[in-house]
Scaffold this active site. Structure first.
Site, mmCIF file in Angstrom:
data_model
loop_
_atom_site.group_PDB
_atom_site.id
_atom_site.type_symbol
_atom_site.label_atom_id
_atom_site.label_comp_id
_atom_site.label_asym_id
_atom_site.label_seq_id
_atom_site.Cartn_x
_atom_site.Cartn_y
_atom_site.Cartn_z
ATOM 1 C CE1 TYR A 1 -3.732 -2.357 0.063
ATOM 2 C CE2 TYR A 1 -2.771 -3.262 2.056
ATOM 3 C CZ TYR A 1 -3.687 -3.343 1.025
ATOM 4 O OH TYR A 1 -4.553 -4.407 0.951
ATOM 5 C CG HIS B 1 -9.743 -1.539 -4.871
ATOM 6 N ND1 HIS B 1 -10.259 -1.735 -3.614
ATOM 7 C CD2 HIS B 1 -10.754 -1.760 -5.742
ATOM 8 C CE1 HIS B 1 -11.531 -2.076 -3.719
ATOM 9 N NE2 HIS B 1 -11.863 -2.093 -4.999
#
Ligand code: DQA
Length: 152
Positions: free
Chosen positions: A26, A103
């Protein structure tokens, strides 16, 4: 002077820990960094930004209800609920503005359980795997997505 359009950017569970959470997937940036990036993108279009994150599904559902008639666009990273929540799917059916599903990671290239999304059927656009830039791209795409707006 007419009020500026409001873009809602809503984030689901565990995204409050961006920076600490699996940075190899991430990235190193925090949720605060993400909010700053979204604010800059929104400002470029003269939108107001309504940026939220919650770890409570009911809170997200009530936020969706709250903005259902008023937002100019919704950028949603429902995180883990993407893959589990019929209730979020159903709440998105009430949201009149274009919805962009975002996302940070490429959910199509990870575990098989991340491939299915309850958000995608309600989304005008899906952006995956572009990291934080995907949020800015989503905000930039909103004017072109108004063809997907629901009447009512
Ligand atoms: C995520 C991908 C989801 O599968 C995961 O549960 C998340 C984050 C992303 O931004 O890449 O929490 O939505």
């Amino acid at each position: 002077m007419s009020p500026r359009p409001v873009v809602a950017v809503f984030n689901g569970p565990n995204l409050d820990l961006l920076g600490e959470r699996e940075p190899e997937i991430y990235g190193e940036g925090t949720l605060g960094d993400l909010e700053d990036l979204c604010r800059t993108a929104a400002e470029a279009h003269h939108y107001d930004l309504d940026f939220r994150q919650t770890n409570h599904e009911g809170v997200l559902l009530e936020s969706l209800h709250e903005i259902r008639h008023t937002a100019y666009g919704l950028v949603l990273n429902a995180a883990g609920w993407t893959h589990t929540s019929v209730a979020i799917h159903d709440a998105l059916a009430l949201v009149r503005c274009p919805v962009v599903e975002v996302h940070l990671s490429d959910v199509h290239a990870r575990e098989p359980f991340r491939v299915h999304s309850y958000v995608t059927p309600q989304a005008a656009l899906v952006i995956v795997g572009r990291g934080p830039q995907g949020y800015a791209d989503a905000i930039d795409a909103l004017p072109g997505l108004w063809a997907h707006r629901r009447e009512g």
